[in-house]
Design an enzyme around this catalytic site. Sequence first.
Site, mmCIF file in Angstrom:
data_model
loop_
_atom_site.group_PDB
_atom_site.id
_atom_site.type_symbol
_atom_site.label_atom_id
_atom_site.label_comp_id
_atom_site.label_asym_id
_atom_site.label_seq_id
_atom_site.Cartn_x
_atom_site.Cartn_y
_atom_site.Cartn_z
ATOM 1 N N HIS A 6 0.843 -1.191 0.000
ATOM 2 C CA HIS A 6 0.000 0.000 0.000
ATOM 3 C C HIS A 6 0.876 1.236 0.000
ATOM 4 N N LEU A 142 -16.094 8.929 -2.445
ATOM 5 C CA LEU A 142 -14.859 8.932 -3.254
ATOM 6 C C LEU A 142 -15.168 8.175 -4.544
ATOM 7 N N CYS A 143 -15.005 8.853 -5.656
ATOM 8 C CA CYS A 143 -15.369 8.233 -6.939
ATOM 9 C C CYS A 143 -14.495 8.777 -8.048
ATOM 10 N N LYS A 151 -4.886 5.266 -12.087
ATOM 11 C CA LYS A 151 -3.909 6.312 -12.437
ATOM 12 C C LYS A 151 -3.428 7.040 -11.187
ATOM 13 N N ARG A 152 -3.663 6.439 -9.990
ATOM 14 C CA ARG A 152 -3.248 7.052 -8.727
ATOM 15 C C ARG A 152 -3.917 8.413 -8.505
ATOM 16 N N LEU A 153 -5.144 8.583 -9.012
ATOM 17 C CA LEU A 153 -5.899 9.809 -8.730
ATOM 18 C C LEU A 153 -6.455 9.800 -7.310
ATOM 19 N N ALA A 154 -6.835 8.638 -6.811
ATOM 20 C CA ALA A 154 -7.457 8.567 -5.483
ATOM 21 C C ALA A 154 -6.538 9.132 -4.387
ATOM 22 N N LEU A 392 -23.254 6.624 5.509
ATOM 23 C CA LEU A 392 -24.190 6.445 4.384
ATOM 24 C C LEU A 392 -23.494 5.816 3.173
HETATM 25 C C1 LIG Z 1 -8.061 14.522 8.925
HETATM 26 C C2 LIG Z 1 -8.969 14.371 7.670
HETATM 27 C C3 LIG Z 1 -8.536 13.136 6.807
HETATM 28 C C4 LIG Z 1 -9.547 12.954 5.581
HETATM 29 C C5 LIG Z 1 -9.170 11.749 4.713
HETATM 30 C C6 LIG Z 1 -9.369 10.422 5.479
HETATM 31 C C7 LIG Z 1 -9.082 9.224 4.565
HETATM 32 C C8 LIG Z 1 -10.250 9.054 3.560
HETATM 33 C C9 LIG Z 1 -9.943 7.874 2.589
HETATM 34 C C10 LIG Z 1 -11.021 7.735 1.509
HETATM 35 C C11 LIG Z 1 -12.295 7.100 2.077
HETATM 36 C C12 LIG Z 1 -13.376 6.972 0.996
HETATM 37 C C13 LIG Z 1 -14.620 6.328 1.609
HETATM 38 C C14 LIG Z 1 -15.740 6.168 0.616
HETATM 39 O O1 LIG Z 1 -15.923 6.974 -0.287
HETATM 40 C C15 LIG Z 1 -16.635 4.919 0.724
HETATM 41 S S1 LIG Z 1 -15.760 3.500 -0.053
HETATM 42 C C16 LIG Z 1 -16.299 3.685 -1.728
HETATM 43 C C17 LIG Z 1 -15.142 4.120 -2.611
HETATM 44 N N1 LIG Z 1 -15.624 4.338 -3.974
HETATM 45 C C18 LIG Z 1 -15.851 3.327 -4.841
HETATM 46 O O2 LIG Z 1 -15.623 2.165 -4.559
HETATM 47 C C19 LIG Z 1 -16.446 3.747 -6.179
HETATM 48 C C20 LIG Z 1 -15.890 2.927 -7.349
HETATM 49 N N2 LIG Z 1 -14.423 2.944 -7.340
HETATM 50 C C21 LIG Z 1 -13.727 4.076 -7.680
HETATM 51 O O3 LIG Z 1 -14.265 5.130 -7.983
HETATM 52 C C22 LIG Z 1 -12.206 3.963 -7.632
HETATM 53 O O4 LIG Z 1 -11.847 2.602 -7.701
HETATM 54 C C23 LIG Z 1 -11.607 4.577 -6.332
HETATM 55 C C24 LIG Z 1 -11.807 6.094 -6.382
HETATM 56 C C25 LIG Z 1 -12.265 3.991 -5.101
HETATM 57 C C26 LIG Z 1 -10.107 4.286 -6.303
HETATM 58 O O5 LIG Z 1 -9.504 4.793 -7.477
HETATM 59 P P1 LIG Z 1 -8.631 3.818 -8.428
HETATM 60 O O6 LIG Z 1 -8.489 4.477 -9.745
HETATM 61 O O7 LIG Z 1 -9.232 2.461 -8.367
HETATM 62 O O8 LIG Z 1 -7.192 3.707 -7.675
HETATM 63 P P2 LIG Z 1 -5.996 4.752 -7.777
HETATM 64 O O9 LIG Z 1 -6.500 6.113 -8.025
HETATM 65 O O10 LIG Z 1 -4.995 4.220 -8.752
HETATM 66 O O11 LIG Z 1 -5.404 4.728 -6.284
HETATM 67 C C27 LIG Z 1 -5.071 3.481 -5.700
HETATM 68 C C28 LIG Z 1 -4.911 3.748 -4.232
HETATM 69 O O12 LIG Z 1 -6.197 4.110 -3.690
HETATM 70 C C29 LIG Z 1 -6.502 3.235 -2.611
HETATM 71 N N3 LIG Z 1 -7.948 3.010 -2.529
HETATM 72 C C30 LIG Z 1 -8.710 2.285 -3.372
HETATM 73 N N4 LIG Z 1 -9.989 2.298 -2.970
HETATM 74 C C31 LIG Z 1 -10.044 3.064 -1.843
HETATM 75 C C32 LIG Z 1 -11.086 3.449 -0.946
HETATM 76 N N5 LIG Z 1 -12.347 3.048 -1.125
HETATM 77 N N6 LIG Z 1 -10.768 4.240 0.120
HETATM 78 C C33 LIG Z 1 -9.492 4.629 0.321
HETATM 79 N N7 LIG Z 1 -8.456 4.291 -0.488
HETATM 80 C C34 LIG Z 1 -8.741 3.520 -1.558
HETATM 81 C C35 LIG Z 1 -5.764 1.948 -2.938
HETATM 82 O O13 LIG Z 1 -5.608 1.186 -1.754
HETATM 83 C C36 LIG Z 1 -4.453 2.502 -3.482
HETATM 84 O O14 LIG Z 1 -3.626 2.922 -2.407
HETATM 85 P P3 LIG Z 1 -2.392 1.949 -1.950
HETATM 86 O O15 LIG Z 1 -1.543 1.794 -3.195
HETATM 87 O O16 LIG Z 1 -1.731 2.617 -0.801
HETATM 88 O O17 LIG Z 1 -3.090 0.651 -1.550
HETATM 89 C C1 LIG Z 2 -21.339 2.767 3.375
HETATM 90 N N1 LIG Z 2 -20.955 3.643 2.262
HETATM 91 C C2 LIG Z 2 -19.592 4.187 2.418
HETATM 92 C C3 LIG Z 2 -21.225 3.062 0.922
HETATM 93 C C4 LIG Z 2 -20.372 1.867 0.593
HETATM 94 N N2 LIG Z 2 -19.149 1.932 0.053
HETATM 95 N N3 LIG Z 2 -18.689 0.649 -0.135
HETATM 96 C C5 LIG Z 2 -19.624 -0.239 0.310
HETATM 97 C C6 LIG Z 2 -19.673 -1.629 0.364
HETATM 98 C C7 LIG Z 2 -20.800 -2.256 0.889
HETATM 99 C C8 LIG Z 2 -21.881 -1.469 1.391
HETATM 100 C C9 LIG Z 2 -23.067 -2.101 1.993
HETATM 101 C C10 LIG Z 2 -23.475 -1.693 3.260
HETATM 102 C C11 LIG Z 2 -24.614 -2.245 3.820
HETATM 103 C C12 LIG Z 2 -25.317 -3.219 3.103
HETATM 104 F F1 LIG Z 2 -26.406 -3.776 3.650
HETATM 105 C C13 LIG Z 2 -24.921 -3.617 1.807
HETATM 106 C C14 LIG Z 2 -23.774 -3.064 1.266
HETATM 107 O O1 LIG Z 2 -23.295 -3.392 0.033
HETATM 108 C C15 LIG Z 2 -23.921 -4.496 -0.624
HETATM 109 C C16 LIG Z 2 -23.103 -4.760 -1.877
HETATM 110 N N4 LIG Z 2 -23.349 -3.658 -2.795
HETATM 111 C C17 LIG Z 2 -22.472 -2.719 -3.062
HETATM 112 C C18 LIG Z 2 -23.084 -1.910 -4.018
HETATM 113 N N5 LIG Z 2 -24.324 -2.390 -4.250
HETATM 114 C C19 LIG Z 2 -24.480 -3.474 -3.473
HETATM 115 C C20 LIG Z 2 -21.840 -0.093 1.321
HETATM 116 C C21 LIG Z 2 -20.719 0.514 0.783
#
Ligand SMILES: CCCCCCCCCCCCCC(=O)CSCCNC(=O)CCNC(=O)[C@H](O)C(C)(C)COP(=O)(O)OP(=O)(O)OC[C@H]1O[C@@H](n2cnc3c(N)ncnc32)[C@H](O)[C@@H]1OP(=O)(O)O
Ligand SMILES: CN(C)Cc1n[nH]c2ccc(-c3ccc(F)cc3OCCn3ccnc3)cc12
Length: 392
Positions: A6, A142-143, A151-154, A392
């Site tokens: 990571h 985060l999306c 592309k390491r945008l996250a 949420l």
């Molecule tokens: C004091 C204030 C502090 C505030 C900030 C706190 C922290 C908040 C943290 C955020 C909390 C969000 C919570 C939230 O929104 C709920 S979780 C839902 C996240 N969104 C999605 O899954 C949507 C579909 N996926 C995407 O859009 C992309 O795959 C995302 C954008 C997820 C990653 O884009 P990508 O194009 O696929 O990947 P790269 O840009 O190349 O970057 C790769 C790096 O990103 C790390 N990564 C991947 N998924 C992650 C995730 N869900 N949290 C944190 N990190 C995540 C991954 O481990 C790697 O790092 P590493 O190499 O070290 O392992």
């Molecule tokens: C929480 N909030 C941050 C959104 C979020 N991010 N990542 C997730 C992964 C699981 C769940 C989740 C939480 C409660 C639940 F009853 C079912 C769930 O996901 C089912 C699988 N799924 C994913 C998309 N459509 C269906 C939420 C999230």
Amino acid sequence: SLPKKHPFWETQPVGQFNEIGDSTLPEGPIEAPKPLSEVRPESYNLPGAYEWTTCDIDDDAAAAEVYNLLSNNYVEDDENMFRFNYSKEFLRWALRPPGYFKQWHIGVRVKGSKKLVAFITAVPAKIKVRKEIVLMAEVNFLCVHKKLRSKRLAPVMIKEVTRRVHLENIWQASYTAGVVLPTPISTCQYWHRSLNPKKLIDVGFSRLGARMTMSRTMKLYKLSEKTITPGFRKMELRDVPEVTRLVCKYLAQFEVAPNFDEYDVEHWILPKADVVDSYVVESPVTHVVTDFCSFYTLPSSILMNSNYSILKAAYSFYNVATKTPLIQLMNDALIIAKKNDYDVFNALDLMYNESFLKELKFGPGDGHLHYYLYNYRLCQPLKPSELGLVLL
Ligand SMILES: CCCCCCCCCCCCCC(=O)CSCCNC(=O)CCNC(=O)[C@H](O)C(C)(C)COP(=O)(O)OP(=O)(O)OC[C@H]1O[C@@H](n2cnc3c(N)ncnc32)[C@H](O)[C@@H]1OP(=O)(O)O
Ligand SMILES: CN(C)Cc1n[nH]c2ccc(-c3ccc(F)cc3OCCn3ccnc3)cc12
């Protein structure tokens, strides 16, 4: 040394995998706050073709851009059959709690076309961790557009939201994810209660049980038409003080939970059409509110099905039972959800939820939801039953 698993998260003030079990590390903040003069004043650099933008969720056009980005690019289940479809009204609710900052609703646009291609948000929240009340940012949504993945945008998005949160003198955050990152403070399982089993089986969300017919399955999940708890009714503005007292007393028992005041309760729990629903039990004799239950509305797009395009899902939110058995209160919530045409009622196994899941015919989901704190170490992970925070 082994290659970095990571490379971004190993640079961040979060519990690291190689620290697990090291009880010499103190519980609490990992890094001390910095003087605001030492917080980077300018935004982080994006790749040349992109620029930062602040998304004004009150503006209908901007909210529509955010809605469309998430609707097409946000979280899918493991089999890519469903994708969360947060509504515009839901996003306005999620992103404008008391004390919110517009500049924490961060987007990335393509410089030429101005197309919104990435998003990340934070909202302020008072979170009790063990005995401390910590002002935190809850990070969510985060999306990155599917075409710009890997592309390491996250990491840049995360560093930028961290910088903007630091500018408000907040140094901790909480977030959840379906993926394992360094390092979960707790891991919950999600459960589903079928309300419309025929549709759920048609779209592939559920499968017909072995030795089960469709009519037998529909009978199994059938619910009565009417709620059974005397005094069960929709929550109203006048209930806010009593519901606040109930929910604060209840949440105080968990190791990590929100510390709600009346404004928080009015925002997060008072019913909003098609966003959040809440019901109280008003004792018919004393007229005191003794219990309440709540659930939020989060549909999922059905990605590959010719008959249906949307799965209408309710998600258990905060539920407090002091006089009514929790099982009976939640069964009334299921009855209301069914009456309002929800297809499924979802719940995590946190708080006291484990006590009603099996009896009310919830089935285990196919994944987990991991909970994280940023810049705050816990010496050992929490059991779901020690967790009182629903993001949420
Ligand atoms: C004091 C204030 C502090 C505030 C900030 C706190 C922290 C908040 C943290 C955020 C909390 C969000 C919570 C939230 O929104 C709920 S979780 C839902 C996240 N969104 C999605 O899954 C949507 C579909 N996926 C995407 O859009 C992309 O795959 C995302 C954008 C997820 C990653 O884009 P990508 O194009 O696929 O990947 P790269 O840009 O190349 O970057 C790769 C790096 O990103 C790390 N990564 C991947 N998924 C992650 C995730 N869900 N949290 C944190 N990190 C995540 C991954 O481990 C790697 O790092 P590493 O190499 O070290 O392992
Ligand atoms: C929480 N909030 C941050 C959104 C979020 N991010 N990542 C997730 C992964 C699981 C769940 C989740 C939480 C409660 C639940 F009853 C079912 C769930 O996901 C089912 C699988 N799924 C994913 C998309 N459509 C269906 C939420 C999230």
